[in-house]
Motif scaffolding. Sequence first.
Motif, mmCIF file in Angstrom:
data_model
loop_
_atom_site.group_PDB
_atom_site.id
_atom_site.type_symbol
_atom_site.label_atom_id
_atom_site.label_comp_id
_atom_site.label_asym_id
_atom_site.label_seq_id
_atom_site.Cartn_x
_atom_site.Cartn_y
_atom_site.Cartn_z
ATOM 1 N N ALA A 235 -2.458 7.073 1.228
ATOM 2 C CA ALA A 235 -1.756 5.951 1.852
ATOM 3 C C ALA A 235 -2.335 5.669 3.237
ATOM 4 N N MET A 236 -2.460 6.713 4.056
ATOM 5 C CA MET A 236 -2.863 6.512 5.447
ATOM 6 C C MET A 236 -4.294 5.997 5.540
ATOM 7 N N ILE B 164 0.844 -1.207 0.000
ATOM 8 C CA ILE B 164 0.000 0.000 0.000
ATOM 9 C C ILE B 164 0.872 1.247 0.000
ATOM 10 N N VAL B 165 1.886 1.249 0.855
ATOM 11 C CA VAL B 165 2.790 2.400 0.939
ATOM 12 C C VAL B 165 3.499 2.601 -0.404
ATOM 13 N N ALA B 166 3.930 1.504 -0.997
ATOM 14 C CA ALA B 166 4.671 1.597 -2.262
ATOM 15 C C ALA B 166 3.792 2.154 -3.391
ATOM 16 N N LEU C 123 -7.466 9.212 11.213
ATOM 17 C CA LEU C 123 -7.223 10.373 10.360
ATOM 18 C C LEU C 123 -7.562 11.663 11.097
ATOM 19 N N GLY C 124 -8.642 11.634 11.876
ATOM 20 C CA GLY C 124 -8.978 12.791 12.713
ATOM 21 C C GLY C 124 -7.852 13.096 13.698
ATOM 22 N N ALA C 125 -7.305 12.034 14.312
ATOM 23 C CA ALA C 125 -6.208 12.216 15.271
ATOM 24 C C ALA C 125 -4.985 12.844 14.586
ATOM 25 N N LEU C 126 -4.805 12.558 13.306
ATOM 26 C CA LEU C 126 -3.694 13.156 12.554
ATOM 27 C C LEU C 126 -3.989 14.598 12.123
ATOM 28 N N GLY D 218 7.170 6.961 7.961
ATOM 29 C CA GLY D 218 7.472 7.598 6.682
ATOM 30 C C GLY D 218 6.283 8.351 6.114
ATOM 31 N N VAL D 219 5.127 7.682 6.111
ATOM 32 C CA VAL D 219 3.921 8.301 5.548
ATOM 33 C C VAL D 219 3.487 9.500 6.393
#
Lengths: 205, 205
Positions: free
Chosen positions: A83-84, A73-75, A198-201, A141-142
């Motif tokens: 990605a996230m 997924i990251v790649a 995602l909210g936490a980010l 990384g992401v």
Amino acid sequence: MLAEMNKSQLEIVEAAADCFANYGADAVSIDDIARHLNATKGRIYHHFRSKSELLCAVRMRSVSLMYDQIAPIVARASDPLDAMKQMAFTHVQLILGHHSYHRVVSEDFRVFFNRSTTPDERRQIEEIIEKRTAYEELFRGVIQKGMDSGVFAKRPISLTVHSLITLLNSPSIWYSPRPGQTQDDRDAIAHDLAAMALGALGVKV
Amino acid sequence: MLAEMNKSQLEIVEAAADCFANYGADAVSIDDIARHLNATKGRIYHHFRSKSELLCAVRMRSVSLMYDQIAPIVARASDPLDAMKQMAFTHVQLILGHHSYHRVVSEDFRVFFNRSTTPDERRQIEEIIEKRTAYEELFRGVIQKGMDSGVFAKRPISLTVHSLITLLNSPSIWYSPRPGQTQDDRDAIAHDLAAMALGALGVKV
């Protein structure tokens, strides 16, 4: 040995994961695992020398299952947000789908390190820790890229990575599979937790 | 007995928490705790009959410390958003400030329940679980109100409560107090985690 397993070994490891998850690794004997598997102790000892080797195999399989799904997924993903979204959803799906494994893994390694360990055990533990670190690096990384490009809130990276992974691991503590639960039910849980992550980010969801 | 402790008992419980947190409860003996305390075993046995009674005292104190600080915030706060901001920040502060306690508590009760327990031990464990549930109810109430009034995203309440508390508890796993760390450092961590928690609830932060 930890990396690839044949079908017979995998069956034993699955049974061990169930037993460890239900009764705690300390309380489980090779006898218990053999009973759960409806097999002889001999069959287990043919593949694994000790309970601690089995515990290592369970832990290694759990982190490998995650790593092997998340790394592509990251790649492939076009940007950190994309990605996230997929990483968070897939991570939770894997926790829900391999619940016993992750229940075991949420216990930490202190107990191990406080016991006398053989060089062989130490090597296996190091291998697992290495793999876990590699998995964490995917998230690091992401998240770093997302912070740099401004889609994620700028916060200390280690704090963010560790608490995000803890949030995504949380079903390993509070989720118990119920009879009749469907893939749709698990999807709904993964969807909600991914939205919380995602909210936490700091993503406006 | 669990509810109020005198100074001597508290010293013993603090020492026990440190030992359990550092070496794992299984690996620690009453002898170890006595050594850590620079006291005799007799002094410990004067107050506590067994290691498991000490473990109960540590767990009860940790949840009581949280409950006693958070309950007044809930009672006083003007609205769910205001309440949750203070609750999240204070919860993390307490984890950071009483790190040993929460490290012990993050281990679960399975081990306990799989052992033969005395009626007295069972009663103590039930008392702790009751207090934990009461603590969780504080969060559940505020989050439900916030969802009802639209300041928090509407998601399944139990999933939200459990994963939010897991997120806020996460420093008990990844935080290690370092020499020279100040109150300001701990405030910064609590601030960041509280912001992540509010984001996870769907508040635009």
